[in-house]
Design a protein around this motif. Structure first.
Motif, PDB file in Angstrom:
ATOM      1  N   ILE A  87       0.836  -1.210   0.000  1.00 24.94           N
ATOM      2  CA  ILE A  87       0.000   0.000   0.000  1.00 24.94           C
ATOM      3  C   ILE A  87       0.868   1.256   0.000  1.00 24.94           C
ATOM      4  CG2 ILE A  87      -1.674   1.307   1.371  1.00 24.94           C
ATOM      5  CD1 ILE A  87      -2.979  -1.364   2.094  1.00 24.94           C
ATOM      6  N   LEU A  88       1.974   1.224   0.741  1.00 23.51           N
ATOM      7  CA  LEU A  88       2.892   2.367   0.746  1.00 23.51           C
ATOM      8  C   LEU A  88       3.465   2.606  -0.652  1.00 23.51           C
ATOM      9  CD1 LEU A  88       4.788   1.885   4.103  1.00 23.51           C
ATOM     10  CD2 LEU A  88       3.493   3.901   3.438  1.00 23.51           C
ATOM     11  N   ASP A  89       3.838   1.520  -1.328  1.00 22.21           N
ATOM     12  CA  ASP A  89       4.385   1.647  -2.678  1.00 22.21           C
ATOM     13  C   ASP A  89       3.353   2.201  -3.651  1.00 22.21           C
ATOM     14  OD1 ASP A  89       6.894   0.844  -2.048  1.00 22.21           O
ATOM     15  OD2 ASP A  89       6.577  -1.257  -2.584  1.00 22.21           O
ATOM     16  N   ARG A  90       2.112   1.745  -3.509  1.00 20.89           N
ATOM     17  CA  ARG A  90       1.048   2.243  -4.385  1.00 20.89           C
ATOM     18  C   ARG A  90       0.799   3.736  -4.158  1.00 20.89           C
ATOM     19  NH1 ARG A  90      -3.682  -1.460  -3.255  1.00 20.89           N
ATOM     20  NH2 ARG A  90      -2.164  -2.908  -2.432  1.00 20.89           N
ATOM     21  N   ALA A  91       0.837   4.155  -2.891  1.00 23.77           N
ATOM     22  CA  ALA A  91       0.647   5.568  -2.568  1.00 23.77           C
ATOM     23  C   ALA A  91       1.778   6.406  -3.158  1.00 23.77           C
ATOM     24  CB  ALA A  91       0.572   5.764  -1.059  1.00 23.77           C
ATOM     25  N   ALA A  92       2.991   5.866  -3.119  1.00 24.33           N
ATOM     26  CA  ALA A  92       4.141   6.584  -3.691  1.00 24.33           C
ATOM     27  C   ALA A  92       4.008   6.661  -5.214  1.00 24.33           C
ATOM     28  CB  ALA A  92       5.429   5.891  -3.303  1.00 24.33           C
ATOM     29  N   LYS A  93       3.522   5.590  -5.811  1.00 27.18           N
ATOM     30  CA  LYS A  93       3.360   5.559  -7.267  1.00 27.18           C
ATOM     31  C   LYS A  93       2.343   6.608  -7.730  1.00 27.18           C
ATOM     32  CE  LYS A  93       1.223   2.358  -9.999  1.00 27.18           C
ATOM     33  NZ  LYS A  93       0.862   0.989 -10.347  1.00 27.18           N
TER      34      LYS A  93
END
Length: 91
Positions: A59-65
């Motif tokens: 989820i953190l990676d998706r938010a960064a993306k």
């Protein structure tokens, strides 16, 4: 004095901004919630910790993306959660 009529491009920009803001807000909120849940699960212990950590990382990676949070902030969050999980696993 009469108000100026808004151009089509400015109206489109306003629509885009509101849409982008809501998407980014939701992503940021989801990331915070995932981190909070992962922390809680890690504190309680058990096998669910690894899945919670993986979910939070994703989820953190998706938010960064999406640009809701910065790339380094996501990496830092992932690192901190993993560190906490490893520390709890050793106990």
């Amino acid at each position: 004095m009469a108000t100026k009529k808004k151009k089509r491009s400015s109206l489109k920009r306003m629509r885009q901004t509101t849409r982008r803001t809501t998407i980014k807000t939701l992503a940021r909120s989801a990331a915070r919630t995932a981190v909070r849940t992962a922390r809680d699960v890690i504190e309680k212990g058990g096998e669910a910790a690894s899945t919670a950590v993986a979910e939070a990382s994703s989820i953190l990676d998706r938010a960064a993306k999406r640009g809701a949070i910065k790339k380094n902030a996501a990496r830092r969050g992932r690192s901190r959660i993993a560190k906490r999980a490893n520390k709890a696993a050793k106990k």
